[in-house]
Design a protein around this motif. Structure first.
Motif, PDB file in Angstrom:
ATOM      1  N   GLU A  54       0.827  -1.209   0.000  1.00  0.00           N
ATOM      2  CA  GLU A  54       0.000   0.000   0.000  1.00  0.00           C
ATOM      3  C   GLU A  54       0.863   1.261   0.000  1.00  0.00           C
ATOM      4  O   GLU A  54       0.516   2.249  -0.645  1.00  0.00           O
ATOM      5  N   ASN A  55       1.998   1.247   0.712  1.00  0.00           N
ATOM      6  CA  ASN A  55       2.898   2.400   0.712  1.00  0.00           C
ATOM      7  C   ASN A  55       3.406   2.697  -0.693  1.00  0.00           C
ATOM      8  O   ASN A  55       3.515   3.849  -1.088  1.00  0.00           O
ATOM      9  N   ILE A  77       7.879  -4.063  -8.547  1.00  0.00           N
ATOM     10  CA  ILE A  77       9.017  -3.336  -7.986  1.00  0.00           C
ATOM     11  C   ILE A  77       9.401  -3.875  -6.608  1.00  0.00           C
ATOM     12  O   ILE A  77      10.577  -3.956  -6.272  1.00  0.00           O
ATOM     13  N   ILE A  78       8.411  -4.285  -5.830  1.00  0.00           N
ATOM     14  CA  ILE A  78       8.721  -4.872  -4.523  1.00  0.00           C
ATOM     15  C   ILE A  78       9.410  -6.220  -4.708  1.00  0.00           C
ATOM     16  O   ILE A  78      10.324  -6.564  -3.950  1.00  0.00           O
ATOM     17  N   LYS A  79       9.016  -6.942  -5.717  1.00  0.00           N
ATOM     18  CA  LYS A  79       9.698  -8.202  -6.026  1.00  0.00           C
ATOM     19  C   LYS A  79      11.149  -7.940  -6.414  1.00  0.00           C
ATOM     20  O   LYS A  79      12.059  -8.651  -6.011  1.00  0.00           O
ATOM     21  N   ARG A  86       6.910 -10.066   1.746  1.00  0.00           N
ATOM     22  CA  ARG A  86       6.584  -9.128   2.829  1.00  0.00           C
ATOM     23  C   ARG A  86       5.584  -8.044   2.415  1.00  0.00           C
ATOM     24  O   ARG A  86       5.368  -7.089   3.151  1.00  0.00           O
ATOM     25  N   VAL A  87       4.929  -8.202   1.258  1.00  0.00           N
ATOM     26  CA  VAL A  87       4.059  -7.141   0.728  1.00  0.00           C
ATOM     27  C   VAL A  87       2.907  -6.769   1.661  1.00  0.00           C
ATOM     28  O   VAL A  87       2.481  -5.624   1.671  1.00  0.00           O
ATOM     29  N   SER A  92       5.885  -1.575  10.940  1.00  0.00           N
ATOM     30  CA  SER A  92       6.318  -2.033  12.270  1.00  0.00           C
ATOM     31  C   SER A  92       6.691  -3.508  12.281  1.00  0.00           C
ATOM     32  O   SER A  92       7.355  -3.980  13.207  1.00  0.00           O
ATOM     33  N   GLU A  93       6.280  -4.239  11.262  1.00  0.00           N
ATOM     34  CA  GLU A  93       6.581  -5.669  11.162  1.00  0.00           C
ATOM     35  C   GLU A  93       7.800  -5.949  10.276  1.00  0.00           C
ATOM     36  O   GLU A  93       8.177  -7.096  10.081  1.00  0.00           O
ATOM     37  N   LEU A  94       8.386  -4.882   9.735  1.00  0.00           N
ATOM     38  CA  LEU A  94       9.535  -5.024   8.844  1.00  0.00           C
ATOM     39  C   LEU A  94      10.817  -4.656   9.575  1.00  0.00           C
ATOM     40  O   LEU A  94      10.803  -3.814  10.480  1.00  0.00           O
ATOM     41  N   SER A  95      11.914  -5.270   9.168  1.00  0.00           N
ATOM     42  CA  SER A  95      13.216  -4.854   9.710  1.00  0.00           C
ATOM     43  C   SER A  95      13.538  -3.480   9.113  1.00  0.00           C
ATOM     44  O   SER A  95      12.891  -3.023   8.166  1.00  0.00           O
ATOM     45  N   GLY A  96      14.554  -2.822   9.657  1.00  0.00           N
ATOM     46  CA  GLY A  96      14.961  -1.520   9.131  1.00  0.00           C
ATOM     47  C   GLY A  96      15.340  -1.601   7.660  1.00  0.00           C
ATOM     48  O   GLY A  96      14.984  -0.735   6.866  1.00  0.00           O
TER      49      GLY A  96
END
Length: 178
Positions: A54-55, A77-79, A86-87, A92-96
């Motif tokens: 969504e971002n 692009i996320i792929k 992780r889409v 808050s559920e993602l690493s830095g």
């Protein structure tokens, strides 16, 4: 902030494609920024109430209302940055490093003419940093400039032009002449 049309210069003018920027026309500047300038913030600036997809998707929708195309391009692009698994995760559920790769995806989704990147790989491991720089350098062309700030000498040496800023002063400039 000056290059991204967020701040107004205290003197002089800024031109984009030979057109003077009018700082009284905020909606026009927002449109230029959305379509023509991709910003990779050091602190990511992801929307916390929205998933990774969504971002990225919202950035595309801000300039084009073709929802299916926006979603398809966002997934691609996320792929490309290695996060297809992780889409549907929230920031808050993602690493830095994962959040940074989402921020990079968001910045390049609209194929901007200018990519401004503040420490784009600062929170990534070396392997992912190299992959991101490969992606960014593949985007470089006659119609696109990439301006990035980095403390990583390896990546700084890859730039066409290198400006060293020490204590607020330009100390060294080198670059290729075209």
């Amino acid at each position: 902030n000056l290059l991204s049309l967020i701040d107004k210069p205290s003197s002089g003018i800024i031109k984009f494609k030979n057109i003077n920027i009018n700082y009284h026309n905020k909606s026009k500047n927002d449109e230029i920024r959305g379509k023509k300038i991709g910003i990779i913030y050091q602190d990511k600036n992801l929307l916390s109430d929205f998933t990774a997809i969504e971002n990225v998707y919202l950035a595309r929708l801000s300039v084009n209302n073709k929802k299916n195309k926006a979603l398809d391009d966002s997934i691609k692009i996320i792929k490309k940055v290695g996060l297809s698994h992780r889409v549907n995760h929230y920031p808050s559920e993602l690493s830095g490093g994962e959040a940074q790769r989402v921020a990079i995806s968001r910045a390049i989704i609209n194929s901007p003419n200018i990519i401004l990147a503040d420490e784009p790989t600062g929170s990534l491991d070396h392997k992912n940093s190299k992959e991101i720089f490969k992606i960014l350098f593949k985007l470089k062309n006659k119609e696109r400039i990439i301006i990035f700030a980095t403390h990583n000498r390896y990546f700084a040496k890859m730039a066409d032009c290198n400006i060293q800023l020490i204590d607020g002063k330009i100390k060294k400039i080198n670059g290729k002449i075209y």
